[in-house]
Design an enzyme around this catalytic site. Structure first.
Site, PDB file in Angstrom:
ATOM      1  N   LEU A 114       0.855  -1.183   0.000  1.00  0.00           N
ATOM      2  CA  LEU A 114       0.000   0.000   0.000  1.00  0.00           C
ATOM      3  C   LEU A 114       0.890   1.232   0.000  1.00  0.00           C
ATOM      4  CD1 LEU A 114      -2.921  -0.693   2.535  1.00  0.00           C
ATOM      5  CD2 LEU A 114      -3.159  -0.086   0.131  1.00  0.00           C
ATOM      6  N   ASP A 115       0.509   2.260  -0.749  1.00  0.00           N
ATOM      7  CA  ASP A 115       1.261   3.510  -0.749  1.00  0.00           C
ATOM      8  C   ASP A 115       1.317   4.085   0.663  1.00  0.00           C
ATOM      9  OD1 ASP A 115       1.710   3.390  -3.433  1.00  0.00           O
ATOM     10  OD2 ASP A 115       0.076   4.738  -3.990  1.00  0.00           O
ATOM     11  N   PRO A 116       2.365   4.846   0.991  1.00  0.00           N
ATOM     12  CA  PRO A 116       2.443   5.478   2.324  1.00  0.00           C
ATOM     13  C   PRO A 116       1.210   6.316   2.654  1.00  0.00           C
ATOM     14  CG  PRO A 116       4.547   5.660   1.200  1.00  0.00           C
ATOM     15  CD  PRO A 116       3.587   5.083   0.201  1.00  0.00           C
TER      16      PRO A 116
END
Length: 407
Positions: A114-116
């Site tokens: 998952l993206d930050p």
């Protein structure tokens, strides 16, 4: 997550005792041989256990950071013994190269980054569960994304810098109509700031270092099973703001090179066939494609069945003045998509589809495969820093910390 191994109290006690001895006692290699033989035999009888769990990843942390922190917490708990692989056989030559009094690390992994900026379901495999993670690579995922209209950024989300200000702010009806182009099977161009590799280097590394791409980014076939407008909030009724920084001209030109044409369904028809070039007077060279799925504009021009793409107008007047862009509305989108789908790209492309600009300001993964955010067995990441998490995790894997497996 059922554990099927038979528990032997005597061997379990032997294993724990020898683990403590090897951890805190520094002895000669000859004396440790006995300990390793005993530990090896005990591990054969008390096999590694494991399974899959879901955690709610908080926004602002990378998936790797969450996994490393989780690994450290579990490694220092009573449950660590269940998720460690068996130690190497005492006669294994490679074992002698390792520290003789060090236990193997627990096995842990996740089933999709998952993206930050994103939060939500992150599936984690522990012990034998790490072997099941590959089954999640092809599963469908459900997201809730928030798009802010008014400007686009180099990263396609709120962490980036502004590359273009919209001259048109779309209405709710225009957005609803624009979503039609992204349902079903589509071609999607990944963002420049992504972890995809080109010639052994990640795309975001090229972007950060200002290095031209050695070859064009290939459009990828994706599937959007469901895409609905969950909510539409006018600019006067939300608190989101645009980024304060503007991208450099070089960064804007890099983005221009990636996008074939501006807006409309025409862009999606040509996405897998074209590469946009900046006007010659701008001093930028074309990116030549090296794949059969993505051709240069020159190659496309030779194909009489494809209309020659429009040159994209390169405007930096507002950026040069450094003026703050107008704030547009937000659109909350619920979508169920195939693996590898870039939600940031969809929002960026949706902005162009409605003759505007947009970037992502929030993303929540609601579901991955059979794991959902609203399941009672989904762990909030903050739970692992509070008392009681060991009992909940043990219950999820049907392990009784007092000594017997639960049925």
């Amino acid at each position: 997550m059922t554990v099927t191994n038979t528990y032997n109290p005597t061997l379990f006690f032997t294993r724990v005792v020898f683990q403590r001895i090897t951890k805190f006692t520094a002895k000669a290699n000859e004396e440790n041989e006995i300990l390793f033989y005993a530990l090896f035999v005990a591990d054969l009888c008390l096999d590694m256990k494991g399974g899959l769990i879901a955690i709610n990843k908080p926004s602002g942390r990378t998936s790797a950071q969450c996994l490393n922190e989780l690994k450290k917490i579990i490694s220092n708990s009573e449950l660590a013994q269940y998720f460690r692989p068996a130690p190497p056989h005492p006669n294994d030559r490679n074992r002698r190269r390792r520290k003789s009094n060090r236990l193997p690390d627990i096995k842990i992994g996740h089933g999709g980054t998952l993206d930050p900026l994103a939060s939500g379901v992150l599936v984690v495999g522990l012990g034998t569960g790490t072997k099941q993670l590959s089954s999640l690579l092809s599963c469908m995922k459900t997201y809730r994304a928030t798009a802010l209209f008014g400007c686009s950024t180099d990263t396609y989300d709120s962490a980036g810098k502004i590359i273009k200000i919209a001259v048109h702010i779309p209405t709710k009806e225009e957005i609803l109509s624009g979503l039609d182009a992204f349902r079903g099977d589509i071609s999607q161009l990944p963002p420049l700031y992504s972890a995809l590799h080109i010639q052994g280097k990640r795309l975001y590394e090229y972007a950060r270092e200002g290095i031209p791409l050695p070859e064009s980014i290939k459009a990828r076939s994706m599937h959007c099973e469901e895409l609905i407008l969950k909510d539409f909030i006018p600019k006067e009724e939300h608190t989101y703001t645009d980024p304060d920084e503007f991208a450099s001209k070089e960064a804007i030109e890099s983005e221009e090179l990636l996008r074939p044409i501006e807006g409309g369904a025409e862009r999606h028809d040509l996405l897998a066939k074209t590469e946009q070039d900046i006007n010659p007077q701008d001093g930028d060279e074309k990116i030549n494609a090296k794949s059969p799925t993505t051709n240069s504009v020159t190659d496309v021009a030779k194909d009489q069945t494809v209309t020659n793409p429009k040159k994209r107008k390169f405007e930096v007047t507002d950026l040069a003045r450094g003026s703050r862009p107008a704030i547009g509305p937000i659109a909350v989108l619920d979508m169920t998509v195939s693996s590898g789908f870039y939600v940031r790209s969809l929002i960026h492309d949706l902005g162009r589809q409605v003759n505007s600009e947009a970037h992502m300001v929030d993303l929540v993964r609601l579901k991955q495969g059979s794991f959902a955010l609203d399941d009672e067995n989904c762990f909030d990441f903050s739970e692992f820093s509070a008392p009681g998490w060991e009992e909940k995790l043990a219950a999820a894997f049907k392990i009784d910390l007092k000594g017997d497996e639960t049925s």
